[in-house]
Design an enzyme around this catalytic site. Structure first.
Site, PDB file in Angstrom:
ATOM      1  N   HIS A  18       0.834  -1.207   0.000  1.00 11.00           N
ATOM      2  CA  HIS A  18       0.000   0.000   0.000  1.00 11.00           C
ATOM      3  C   HIS A  18       0.864   1.250   0.000  1.00 11.00           C
ATOM      4  CE1 HIS A  18       0.482   0.732   4.388  1.00 11.00           C
ATOM      5  NE2 HIS A  18       0.333  -0.569   4.544  1.00 11.00           N
ATOM      6  N   ASP A  56      -0.228   4.332   1.032  1.00 13.64           N
ATOM      7  CA  ASP A  56      -0.572   5.295   2.085  1.00 13.64           C
ATOM      8  C   ASP A  56       0.170   4.980   3.384  1.00 13.64           C
ATOM      9  OD1 ASP A  56      -2.211   2.934   2.064  1.00 13.64           O
ATOM     10  OD2 ASP A  56      -3.555   3.844   3.535  1.00 13.64           O
ATOM     11  N   HIS A 111       3.746   2.794  12.628  1.00 14.46           N
ATOM     12  CA  HIS A 111       2.830   3.785  13.215  1.00 14.46           C
ATOM     13  C   HIS A 111       3.481   4.545  14.385  1.00 14.46           C
ATOM     14  CE1 HIS A 111      -1.007   1.572  11.594  1.00 14.46           C
ATOM     15  NE2 HIS A 111       0.020   1.498  10.760  1.00 14.46           N
ATOM     16  N   ASP A 170       6.264   0.332   7.209  1.00 14.02           N
ATOM     17  CA  ASP A 170       4.843   0.075   6.896  1.00 14.02           C
ATOM     18  C   ASP A 170       4.376   1.026   5.806  1.00 14.02           C
ATOM     19  OD1 ASP A 170       2.221  -0.655   6.919  1.00 14.02           O
ATOM     20  OD2 ASP A 170       1.742   0.340   8.796  1.00 14.02           O
ATOM     21  N   GLU A 217      -5.103   1.480   2.530  1.00 14.13           N
ATOM     22  CA  GLU A 217      -5.014   0.305   3.407  1.00 14.13           C
ATOM     23  C   GLU A 217      -5.151   0.693   4.868  1.00 14.13           C
ATOM     24  OE1 GLU A 217      -3.522  -2.749   6.039  1.00 14.13           O
ATOM     25  OE2 GLU A 217      -2.638  -0.779   5.816  1.00 14.13           O
ATOM     26  N   GLU A 218      -4.537   1.831   5.219  1.00 11.18           N
ATOM     27  CA  GLU A 218      -4.531   2.236   6.626  1.00 11.18           C
ATOM     28  C   GLU A 218      -5.919   2.623   7.138  1.00 11.18           C
ATOM     29  OE1 GLU A 218      -2.229   1.603   8.521  1.00 11.18           O
ATOM     30  OE2 GLU A 218      -0.348   1.567   7.410  1.00 11.18           O
ATOM     31  N   GLU A 277       2.054  -7.476   3.169  1.00 10.52           N
ATOM     32  CA  GLU A 277       2.945  -7.051   4.245  1.00 10.52           C
ATOM     33  C   GLU A 277       2.948  -7.985   5.458  1.00 10.52           C
ATOM     34  OE1 GLU A 277       1.564  -3.368   6.232  1.00 10.52           O
ATOM     35  OE2 GLU A 277      -0.301  -3.762   5.177  1.00 10.52           O
TER      36      GLU A 277
HETATM   37 ZN    ZN Z   1       0.752  -1.547   6.384  1.00 14.62          ZN
END
Ligand code: ZN
Length: 401
Positions: free
Chosen positions: A80, A82, A373, A113, A147-148, A175
């Site tokens: 992804h 984003d 994150h 990520d 995705e997030e 992932e």
């Molecule tokens: Zn991710």
């Protein structure tokens, strides 16, 4: 490698360029990502298509390397574009600067990520193509949006389109997570996310009385039942030191609201739980239990769901799945210590599995603190480059199944 060598490494340069694109929530602009990927496709010699399964702000970019037997089901390498928001004041480096220190640590949102994996997929294919390799199966490298936010504008609608079906995907990679130890986690399943709201009605009235069937009493009952269930799962985890959080059901009270005034018994209260149902939970039975508790405490409770994911069978990691065998053969040859497990959170793999396609989650980042994150998210240049080599081997194997 020294920091000068990393600086001048072509793949490290592409990785850092991609990291500098702030495709960050809440309003990610994907146009620079699409432009960047278009240059990559041209440079590597891959065809590229862009789809918009939800709306024209949220692209799905597919780069394709045609196989020698293109009628065979294809391989999907998904990532992804984003990334989650940042709090720059908590970072020691600019979150979209992709600065590298002397140890080769590259700091940026998305280093783990998962802009890393997307670029490693591309880098591996670039190297394989340069070496003159050809494979039986067509390889699609996908870059999706949203995705997030749960994939509602990305992979979730995309898997149900004719465009996706036309890709004829037989196996997908997506992932995983970094690992602080020597091992490499490998994810073959995800729990079902249920966000459950109890809208609790009760007798309203003056705060000086002892009215029957108040919303507060019912709330207390429901919370008690949910927390008791939570305790059984804590116990389950403690009883088996081998088990990880993905093996059990997690339940957390996340929102609570209601009330009008401190001396008024309110007509309604609301409580919400984030539940992740373990693979062995019978969904109908779970739902019936929630309903039973509502009835036991006198009814007048409406249950709604913000999310209620269906049961998705895990991807087989045994002899029945030739892609798994090919994947495992690659990681065995590389002597990687794989740790197959169930994912804690949710990823786009779920949607791929949901339409019956086996998928594994794998991000080759061992000896790396888990910082997705988090502030100061980073990945070491060496780890990144090693991951490219790992993907080269894996891709070569799975594309020749
Ligand atoms: Zn991710």
């Amino acid at each position: 490698m020294s920091s000068n060598e990393w600086e001048s490494d072509e793949e490290i340069q592409y990785f850092r360029e991609y990291l500098r694109i702030p495709s960050v929530h809440p309003n990610p602009d994907y146009v620079p990502c699409v432009e960047f990927l278009k240059r990559q496709a041209e440079q590597i010699g891959l065809s590229m298509n862009v789809y918009y399964p939800a709306n024209d702000q949220n692209p799905v970019v597919i780069l394709t390397w045609k196989g020698l037997e293109p009628e065979l089901p294809s391989i999907l390498l998904n990532s992804h574009m984003d990334v989650v928001p940042v709090f720059p004041e908590n970072w020691t480096h600019p979150p979209f600067g992709a600065e590298m220190d002397e140890e080769g640590r590259i700091f940026a949102r998305g280093t783990q990520d998962m802009k890393c994996v997307g670029m490693q997929h591309l880098a591996a294919v670039r190297a394989l193509k340069k070496s003159g390799a050809r494979f039986k199966r067509t390889i699609h490298i996908s870059f999706v949006a949203d995705e997030e936010m749960g994939g509602r504008l990305g992979m979730r609608p995309f898997v149900n389109t004719l465009d996706f079906r036309a890709l004829n995907v037989g196996f997908g990679l997506d992932e995983g997570l970094a690992s602080p130890g020597d091992d490499f986690p490998l994810f073959y399943a995800e729990r079902a996310v249920w966000r459950v709201y109890f809208h609790i009605s009760g007798t309203a009235g003056h705060g000086s009385l002892l009215l029957p069937n108040t919303a507060g009493e019912k709330l207390n009952y429901i919370v008690g039942k949910m927390i008791a269930l939570r305790r059984t799962q804590v116990q389950r985890l403690e009883n088996n030191p081998e088990s990880v959080i993905g093996d059990v059901t997690t339940i957390n009270l996340t929102k609570i609201s209601g009330g009008v005034q401190s001396n008024v018994v309110p007509p309604q209260l609301m409580v919400c739980f984030d539940c992740r149902l373990a693979l062995d939970v019978d969904h109908e039975e779970f739902e019936a239990t929630l309903q039973k508790w509502c009835n036991e405490v006198g009814g007048g409770i409406e249950i709604t769901y913000e999310q209620k994911q269906p049961k998705v069978p895990p991807t087989a990691i045994d002899n029945s799945n030739p892609f798994w065998l090919a994947f495992k053969k690659a990681t065995d040859e590389l002597k990687l210590n794989l740790k197959p497990q169930i994912f804690t959170g949710g990823t786009d793999s779920r949607y791929i599995r949901q339409v019956g396609i086996p998928a594994l989650g794998f991000s080759p980042m061992n000896n790396t603190p888990v910082l997705l994150h988090d502030h100061d998210e980073f990945l070491k240049a060496d780890t990144y480059l090693k991951g490219i080599k790992i993907f080269q081997k894996i891709i070569s194997n799975i594309a020749n199944v």
